[in-house]
Motif scaffolding. Structure first.
Motif, PDB file in Angstrom:
ATOM      1  N   LEU A 254      27.466 -21.471  35.330  1.00  0.00           N
ATOM      2  CA  LEU A 254      27.915 -21.186  36.686  1.00  0.00           C
ATOM      3  C   LEU A 254      27.107 -21.988  37.695  1.00  0.00           C
ATOM      4  O   LEU A 254      27.659 -22.610  38.616  1.00  0.00           O
ATOM      5  N   GLU A 255      25.783 -21.986  37.524  1.00  0.00           N
ATOM      6  CA  GLU A 255      24.880 -22.701  38.418  1.00  0.00           C
ATOM      7  C   GLU A 255      25.192 -24.195  38.430  1.00  0.00           C
ATOM      8  O   GLU A 255      25.326 -24.808  39.499  1.00  0.00           O
ATOM      9  N   ARG A 256      25.337 -24.779  37.248  1.00  0.00           N
ATOM     10  CA  ARG A 256      25.588 -26.225  37.161  1.00  0.00           C
ATOM     11  C   ARG A 256      26.937 -26.603  37.771  1.00  0.00           C
ATOM     12  O   ARG A 256      27.059 -27.619  38.451  1.00  0.00           O
TER      13      ARG A 256
ATOM     14  N   ALA B 144      34.787 -27.246  49.017  1.00  0.00           N
ATOM     15  CA  ALA B 144      34.427 -26.081  49.843  1.00  0.00           C
ATOM     16  C   ALA B 144      35.276 -24.873  49.481  1.00  0.00           C
ATOM     17  O   ALA B 144      34.777 -23.742  49.390  1.00  0.00           O
ATOM     18  N   GLY B 145      36.571 -25.113  49.257  1.00  0.00           N
ATOM     19  CA  GLY B 145      37.479 -24.023  48.913  1.00  0.00           C
ATOM     20  C   GLY B 145      37.183 -23.421  47.554  1.00  0.00           C
ATOM     21  O   GLY B 145      37.088 -22.202  47.403  1.00  0.00           O
ATOM     22  N   ILE B 146      36.981 -24.270  46.561  1.00  0.00           N
ATOM     23  CA  ILE B 146      36.821 -23.751  45.194  1.00  0.00           C
ATOM     24  C   ILE B 146      35.445 -23.104  44.994  1.00  0.00           C
ATOM     25  O   ILE B 146      35.321 -22.118  44.254  1.00  0.00           O
ATOM     26  N   THR B 147      34.391 -23.612  45.668  1.00  0.00           N
ATOM     27  CA  THR B 147      33.082 -22.971  45.542  1.00  0.00           C
ATOM     28  C   THR B 147      33.113 -21.563  46.121  1.00  0.00           C
ATOM     29  O   THR B 147      32.580 -20.619  45.527  1.00  0.00           O
ATOM     30  N   SER B 148      33.751 -21.410  47.276  1.00  0.00           N
ATOM     31  CA  SER B 148      33.859 -20.072  47.878  1.00  0.00           C
ATOM     32  C   SER B 148      34.778 -19.176  47.061  1.00  0.00           C
ATOM     33  O   SER B 148      34.583 -17.960  47.004  1.00  0.00           O
ATOM     34  N   ALA B 149      35.786 -19.770  46.433  1.00  0.00           N
ATOM     35  CA  ALA B 149      36.706 -18.997  45.586  1.00  0.00           C
ATOM     36  C   ALA B 149      35.994 -18.449  44.348  1.00  0.00           C
ATOM     37  O   ALA B 149      36.426 -17.445  43.776  1.00  0.00           O
ATOM     38  N   ILE B 150      34.897 -19.088  43.941  1.00  0.00           N
ATOM     39  CA  ILE B 150      34.109 -18.611  42.804  1.00  0.00           C
ATOM     40  C   ILE B 150      33.054 -17.604  43.254  1.00  0.00           C
ATOM     41  O   ILE B 150      32.867 -16.551  42.643  1.00  0.00           O
TER      42      ILE B 150
ATOM     43  N   PHE C 133      49.282 -25.135  43.070  1.00  0.00           N
ATOM     44  CA  PHE C 133      47.881 -25.501  43.266  1.00  0.00           C
ATOM     45  C   PHE C 133      46.978 -24.264  43.301  1.00  0.00           C
ATOM     46  O   PHE C 133      45.845 -24.294  42.843  1.00  0.00           O
ATOM     47  N   SER C 134      47.499 -23.162  43.871  1.00  0.00           N
ATOM     48  CA  SER C 134      46.684 -21.941  43.930  1.00  0.00           C
ATOM     49  C   SER C 134      46.430 -21.393  42.528  1.00  0.00           C
ATOM     50  O   SER C 134      45.361 -20.872  42.229  1.00  0.00           O
ATOM     51  N   LEU C 135      47.412 -21.551  41.644  1.00  0.00           N
ATOM     52  CA  LEU C 135      47.245 -21.121  40.254  1.00  0.00           C
ATOM     53  C   LEU C 135      46.206 -21.989  39.544  1.00  0.00           C
ATOM     54  O   LEU C 135      45.372 -21.477  38.795  1.00  0.00           O
ATOM     55  N   ILE C 136      46.240 -23.292  39.806  1.00  0.00           N
ATOM     56  CA  ILE C 136      45.277 -24.213  39.176  1.00  0.00           C
ATOM     57  C   ILE C 136      43.850 -23.871  39.610  1.00  0.00           C
ATOM     58  O   ILE C 136      42.940 -23.746  38.782  1.00  0.00           O
ATOM     59  N   ILE C 137      43.654 -23.700  40.939  1.00  0.00           N
ATOM     60  CA  ILE C 137      42.324 -23.361  41.458  1.00  0.00           C
ATOM     61  C   ILE C 137      41.876 -22.006  40.927  1.00  0.00           C
ATOM     62  O   ILE C 137      40.715 -21.826  40.535  1.00  0.00           O
ATOM     63  N   GLY C 138      42.798 -21.043  40.887  1.00  0.00           N
ATOM     64  CA  GLY C 138      42.485 -19.717  40.369  1.00  0.00           C
ATOM     65  C   GLY C 138      42.072 -19.747  38.917  1.00  0.00           C
ATOM     66  O   GLY C 138      41.127 -19.055  38.509  1.00  0.00           O
ATOM     67  N   ILE C 139      42.753 -20.561  38.109  1.00  0.00           N
ATOM     68  CA  ILE C 139      42.434 -20.673  36.685  1.00  0.00           C
ATOM     69  C   ILE C 139      41.047 -21.291  36.486  1.00  0.00           C
ATOM     70  O   ILE C 139      40.259 -20.833  35.657  1.00  0.00           O
ATOM     71  N   VAL C 140      40.737 -22.333  37.283  1.00  0.00           N
ATOM     72  CA  VAL C 140      39.404 -22.966  37.211  1.00  0.00           C
ATOM     73  C   VAL C 140      38.319 -21.940  37.536  1.00  0.00           C
ATOM     74  O   VAL C 140      37.314 -21.820  36.830  1.00  0.00           O
ATOM     75  N   ALA C 141      38.521 -21.190  38.638  1.00  0.00           N
ATOM     76  CA  ALA C 141      37.556 -20.158  39.050  1.00  0.00           C
ATOM     77  C   ALA C 141      37.420 -19.093  37.961  1.00  0.00           C
ATOM     78  O   ALA C 141      36.306 -18.645  37.643  1.00  0.00           O
ATOM     79  N   PHE C 142      38.544 -18.693  37.373  1.00  0.00           N
ATOM     80  CA  PHE C 142      38.545 -17.670  36.321  1.00  0.00           C
ATOM     81  C   PHE C 142      37.725 -18.124  35.117  1.00  0.00           C
ATOM     82  O   PHE C 142      36.899 -17.369  34.590  1.00  0.00           O
ATOM     83  N   ILE C 143      37.928 -19.358  34.682  1.00  0.00           N
ATOM     84  CA  ILE C 143      37.227 -19.877  33.497  1.00  0.00           C
ATOM     85  C   ILE C 143      35.717 -19.894  33.734  1.00  0.00           C
ATOM     86  O   ILE C 143      34.927 -19.448  32.898  1.00  0.00           O
ATOM     87  N   VAL C 144      35.303 -20.425  34.924  1.00  0.00           N
ATOM     88  CA  VAL C 144      33.865 -20.513  35.249  1.00  0.00           C
ATOM     89  C   VAL C 144      33.229 -19.126  35.263  1.00  0.00           C
ATOM     90  O   VAL C 144      32.137 -18.924  34.729  1.00  0.00           O
ATOM     91  N   LEU C 145      33.925 -18.151  35.863  1.00  0.00           N
ATOM     92  CA  LEU C 145      33.384 -16.797  35.951  1.00  0.00           C
ATOM     93  C   LEU C 145      33.439 -16.064  34.610  1.00  0.00           C
ATOM     94  O   LEU C 145      32.513 -15.318  34.265  1.00  0.00           O
ATOM     95  N   TYR C 146      34.510 -16.271  33.854  1.00  0.00           N
ATOM     96  CA  TYR C 146      34.686 -15.529  32.603  1.00  0.00           C
ATOM     97  C   TYR C 146      33.669 -15.951  31.546  1.00  0.00           C
ATOM     98  O   TYR C 146      33.268 -15.128  30.709  1.00  0.00           O
ATOM     99  N   ILE C 147      33.240 -17.193  31.563  1.00  0.00           N
ATOM    100  CA  ILE C 147      32.230 -17.646  30.599  1.00  0.00           C
ATOM    101  C   ILE C 147      30.996 -16.747  30.689  1.00  0.00           C
ATOM    102  O   ILE C 147      30.354 -16.447  29.688  1.00  0.00           O
ATOM    103  N   GLY C 148      30.700 -16.301  31.935  1.00  0.00           N
ATOM    104  CA  GLY C 148      29.623 -15.325  32.126  1.00  0.00           C
ATOM    105  C   GLY C 148      28.238 -15.835  31.795  1.00  0.00           C
ATOM    106  O   GLY C 148      27.340 -15.068  31.456  1.00  0.00           O
ATOM    107  N   ASN C 149      28.051 -17.153  31.891  1.00  0.00           N
ATOM    108  CA  ASN C 149      26.752 -17.757  31.625  1.00  0.00           C
ATOM    109  C   ASN C 149      26.185 -18.283  32.934  1.00  0.00           C
ATOM    110  O   ASN C 149      26.776 -19.158  33.563  1.00  0.00           O
ATOM    111  N   TYR C 150      25.021 -17.734  33.348  1.00  0.00           N
ATOM    112  CA  TYR C 150      24.464 -18.107  34.655  1.00  0.00           C
ATOM    113  C   TYR C 150      24.210 -19.610  34.759  1.00  0.00           C
ATOM    114  O   TYR C 150      24.499 -20.227  35.782  1.00  0.00           O
ATOM    115  N   LYS C 151      23.681 -20.218  33.695  1.00  0.00           N
ATOM    116  CA  LYS C 151      23.355 -21.650  33.754  1.00  0.00           C
ATOM    117  C   LYS C 151      24.591 -22.506  33.956  1.00  0.00           C
ATOM    118  O   LYS C 151      24.586 -23.473  34.720  1.00  0.00           O
TER     119      LYS C 151
END
Length: 408
Positions: free
Chosen positions: A151-153, A289-295, A131-149
C-alpha cells in the motif's frame, strides 16, 4: 543517503495523498484563476498547521500503539460524551468519506477523460461510466492485498507522479518568482477571497488524516526511538504536498479566463498557451490525485470505524475489509451512474465542520497527559502553535457550517 531515506519513509506520503484530492486540485485552481498568486500565503499557513497536528497524531500513535479513535474511546470517561463523540466521528468519517468517495473517483476519471475517450455502456436504462469501474477495481486490489508495504509503495509512487506532474505544469507557465514571493509573504485578502482561503485551509487540514496517521504509524514503527523518523517523514511529505497545491495555484494563475471552474478546465486551458504537453502532464496529475484519495478515504474510514467500535484494526480482518468495501462500493456506484447525493455531502460537510475543532481540541488535551505520553507530551511551544491552529479550526468549522446552511 537517498536509499536510507526511502527505507525510513512512512505514512507521511499517504497523508499527503489523502489531502491532495480532486477537491484540493479544484479549489487551488479557482484560487489561481481568481486571485493569481495572492493566496499562496494561505497554503503556507495550511502546511504549518497540518505539520503541527499530524506530528502530534503520529507521536500519539507511536507512543501508545493505538489509533486516535481507540484513544478517544478509552480516554473519554463520561458515557454520554463518549457516545456523542463516537457517533460524530463515525458520521463524519465513515458516512462523509462514502459521500466524498464518488468525487475522488470522478476526479481520477476527469484526468483520464482529458486524454482518452471514455467508453460508457448501458445496463438497462442506466448508463455506466467504465472509467469509474477501472479506478474502483485498482483501489480494491491495492486495499484487498492488505499489506502495508505494498500500500505504501503504491501510494508513494502515485504521490511522486502527481508531484512531478503539477511541478512541470507550474514550470511550463514560467512564473515570475518575485510575484510568487510577494504572494507568500504579503498576507493579502483580496475582495471575495475569504471563502477560497477557508477552502484552501479546509482541504489541507483534514480531520480524517489525524485518524489515518495515528493508525498507520503503528504499522511502520513500534518504538519511541523511531519518533525522529516519523517527524522527518511528516515534515517532508506535508511540505511536498503543500508545494503540489502551490504549483496548481501557480499554473492556474497563468490562465486569463473566466471559464475555468475545475482542474479539467485547467488542463484544457493550458494547452493553447503551452502546447499539448501541458494537457497530458496535468491529466496525469489529476488522475493520480483522484486515485490516491480513492484509496486513502476508504482506508481511513475502516481505521476509524474499527477503532470506535472496538473491532480488530488488522488490514486483513473481515470487519476492517467490510467497512472500506462499503465506502469504496458506494463511491464506485455513485460516480459510475452519475448520482450526486447533495444531501449526504451537505451532512458530511456539517459533521466535518464540527469534527475538526473537536478532534483538534481532544488531540491537544491528550497530548498534554503525562499518564499517556510521559516525557513525549507537548512542550509549551508545541501547545502555543497548537492552540493557534485550534482557533483557526473553530473558525473554519463555524464558517463551513454557516456556508452549508447558506447563512454566510
Amino acid at each position: 543517503m537517498l536509499k536510507n531515506y526511502f527505507k525510513n519513509i512512512g505514512p507521511g506520503p499517504l497523508v499527503a495523498a489523502a489531502f491532495i484530492g480532486p477537491g484540493t486540485v479544484t479549489i487551488c485552481t479557482l484560487a489561481g484563476v481568481g486571485f493569481g498568486f495572492a493566496l499562496l500565503w494561505a497554503m503556507i499557513f495550511s502546511i504549518i498547521a497540518t505539520i503541527v497536528l499530524q506530528e502530534m497524531s503520529a507521536r500519539l500513535g507511536i507512543i501508545t500503539q493505538k489509533g486516535l479513535s481507540e484513544i478517544i474511546r478509552f480516554e473519554i470517561k463520561n458515557p454520554l460524551v463518549r457516545a456523542f463523540a463516537i457517533i460524530l466521528i463515525l458520521s463524519a468519517i465513515v458516512i462523509g468519506n462514502a459521500a466524498y468517495e464518488a468525487g475522488n473517483i470522478s476526479g481520477g476519471i476527469l484526468g483520464l477523460e482529458t486524454i482518452f475517450e471514455n467508453p460508457v455502456f448501458n445496463l438497462g436504462s442506466v448508463t455506466i461510466n467504465s472509467f469509474s469501474l477501472i479506478i474502483g477495481i485498482v483501489a480494491f486490489i491495492v486495499l484487498y492485498i492488505g499489506n502495508y508495504k505494498i500500500l505504501e509503495r503504491a501510494l508513494v509512487t502515485l504521490v511522486i507522479l502527481m508531484s512531478i506532474s503539477f511541478l512541470i505544469a507550474a514550470v511550463l507557465t514560467k512564473p515570475d518568482v518575485t510575484e510568487i514571493l510577494n504572494g507568500i509573504f504579503s498576507f493579502k485578502l483580496p475582495k471575495g477571497s475569504l471563502l477560497v482561503v477557508i477552502g484552501l485551509i479546509g482541504t489541507t487540514v483534514v480531520p480524517y488524516n489525524l485518524f489515518l496517521h495515528a493508525s498507520l504509524v503503528k504499522e511502520k514503527w513500534k518504538n519511541a526511538s523511531d519518533m525522529k523518523y516519523a517527524r522527518k517523514d511528516t515534515i517532508i511529505a506535508v511540505v511536498l504536498g503543500g508545494m503540489v497545491s502551490m504549483c496548481i495555484i501557480i499554473a492556474a494563475a497563468a490562465i486569463q479566463s473566466e471559464h475555468i471552474n475545475s482542474a479539467a478546465d485547467l488542463a484544457l486551458g493550458l494547452e493553447p498557451l503551452f502546447g499539448s504537453l501541458s494537457k497530458y502532464v496535468l491529466a496525469i496529475g489529476l488522475f493520480a490525485a483522484g486515485i490516491t484519495s480513492a484509496i486513502t478515504a476508504p482506508l481511513a474510514a475502516a481505521y476509524v470505524a474499527t477503532g470506535c467500535l472496538g473491532w480488530s484494526s488488522h488490514m486483513r480482518s473481515i470487519k476492517f475489509r467490510a467497512v472500506w468495501i462499503l465506502v469504496l462500493g458506494l463511491g464506485i456506484l455513485f460516480s459510475s451512474i452519475g448520482i450526486k447525493s447533495i444531501e449526504i455531502i451537505k451532512f458530511a460537510q456539517v459533521t466535518n465542520g464540527l469534527l475538526l475543532p473537536l478532534v483538534a481540541g481532544f488531540l491537544i488535551w491528550v497530548m498534554n497527559k503525562s499518564s499517556i505520553l510521559g516525557v513525549y507530551k507537548n512542550t509549551r511551544v508545541q501547545n502555543f502553535i497548537a492552540f493557534i491552529v485550534l482557533g483557526i479550526a473553530v473558525f473554519l468549522g463555524l464558517k463551513s457550517i454557516l456556508k452549508v446552511f447558506e447563512i454566510l
